[in-house]
Design an enzyme around this catalytic site. Structure first.
Site, mmCIF file in Angstrom:
data_model
loop_
_atom_site.group_PDB
_atom_site.id
_atom_site.type_symbol
_atom_site.label_atom_id
_atom_site.label_comp_id
_atom_site.label_asym_id
_atom_site.label_seq_id
_atom_site.Cartn_x
_atom_site.Cartn_y
_atom_site.Cartn_z
ATOM 1 C CE LYS A 63 -3.591 -4.268 1.407
ATOM 2 N NZ LYS A 63 -4.267 -3.417 2.178
ATOM 3 C CD GLU A 106 -7.048 0.137 2.939
ATOM 4 O OE1 GLU A 106 -6.024 -0.006 3.382
ATOM 5 O OE2 GLU A 106 -8.138 0.291 3.661
ATOM 6 C CB CYS A 124 -2.115 -2.570 5.234
ATOM 7 S SG CYS A 124 -3.966 -1.822 5.139
ATOM 8 C CG ASP A 170 -1.910 -1.170 1.211
ATOM 9 O OD1 ASP A 170 -1.910 -1.818 0.288
ATOM 10 O OD2 ASP A 170 -2.857 -1.177 2.182
ATOM 11 C CB THR A 206 0.137 2.281 8.624
ATOM 12 O OG1 THR A 206 -0.907 1.329 9.215
ATOM 13 C CG2 THR A 206 -0.219 3.312 7.845
HETATM 14 C C1 C5J Z 1 -3.118 0.615 5.445
HETATM 15 C C2 C5J Z 1 -4.782 2.264 6.466
HETATM 16 N N1 C5J Z 1 -2.596 0.353 4.404
HETATM 17 N N2 C5J Z 1 -4.010 2.456 7.557
HETATM 18 N N3 C5J Z 1 -4.397 1.178 5.525
HETATM 19 O O1 C5J Z 1 -2.389 0.374 6.569
HETATM 20 O O2 C5J Z 1 -5.895 2.457 6.469
#
Ligand code: C5J
Length: 228
Positions: free
Chosen positions: A128, A71, A161, A23, A157
């Site tokens: 995803k 995402e 994710c 992501d 993060t």
């Molecule tokens: C990810 C989020 N990619 N923090 N998404 O961690 O919403």
């Protein structure tokens, strides 16, 4: 090759390993994206960009498999659970218009991976709808079809994710090495704890190492050309 890691050395099998970059999208990392609109300091996430660039360059030079994730949701938001849409309760929601197009919607500029880490042709991009990269995707099938058993995981993060994906992978039998400086969070303390949770209890979810140790442990060149 044994890569120095916590809680103990990670035995990298390059032919069975993929770099999984989670992501690294404009919506999370760039000013004007979803993360910034929620009031987060994207500078904290951007710390992971240069280390990811170095690792990705070394990984590609070694000829190993690379997989990226994003995402996001369909333009009609049919794959967006109402609970996820409502979560947070603030004025900015998935699907709303933002400076980089509709937030976390496929095809919009903000949904794309940052230009610094743009995927190359032949590197699968997994779209995803959830936090974990295995939920409602074909990632597991792609990995099995390519004989991948080890995942070297980076991205953002750390506690959301990255952690969710590592836990999903661990339950499916993959060995995960998380690259500490190639992950980041809007909350530095969550980043630290996210990494500690992975390596705790003898590596309950996997291993953690810095990018320089991973790069030093890569084969000189081209071990598994064609695997990516
Ligand atoms: C990810 C989020 N990619 N923090 N998404 O961690 O919403």
């Amino acid at each position: 090759m044994a890569i120095p890691a916590e809680p103990y050395a990670f035995e990298l099998n390059p032919a069975a390993a993929a770099l999984l970059i989670i992501d690294m999208q404009r919506d999370f990392l760039e000013p004007g994206g979803f993360g910034a609109m929620l009031g987060n300091d994207v500078g904290l996430l951007r710390r992971a960009v240069a280390p990811n660039q170095r690792l990705l360059a070394a990984w590609r030079a070694a000829g190993l498999a690379v997989i990226h994730t994003r995402e996001g949701h369909r333009p009609d938001l049919a794959d967006l659970p109402p609970a996820k849409l409502a979560r947070g309760g603030g004025p900015t929601r998935i699907g709303d218009a933002g400076p980089m197009g509709r937030i976390l919607v496929g095809g919009e500029a903000g949904h794309d991976i940052i230009p610094e880490l743009r995927p190359l042709p032949g590197e699968p991009v997994i779209d995803k709808p959830g936090k974990g990269a295995f939920f409602a995707t074909d990632l597991h099938a792609i990995l099995r079809n390519r004989g991948i058993a080890q995942l070297v995981v980076t991205g953002v993060t750390t506690e959301v994710c990255v952690n969710t994906t590592v836990r999903e992978a661990n339950d499916r039998g993959y060995d995960c090495l998380v690259v500490a400086d190639c992950c980041a969070s809007y909350f530095p303390e969550f980043h630290e704890m996210g990494l500690r949770m992975i390596q705790a209890q003898g590596g309950i979810f996997g291993w953690v190492a810095p990018s320089e140790a991973v790069i030093a442990g890569l084969p000189a060149s081209g071990l598994s050309k064609g695997a990516a």
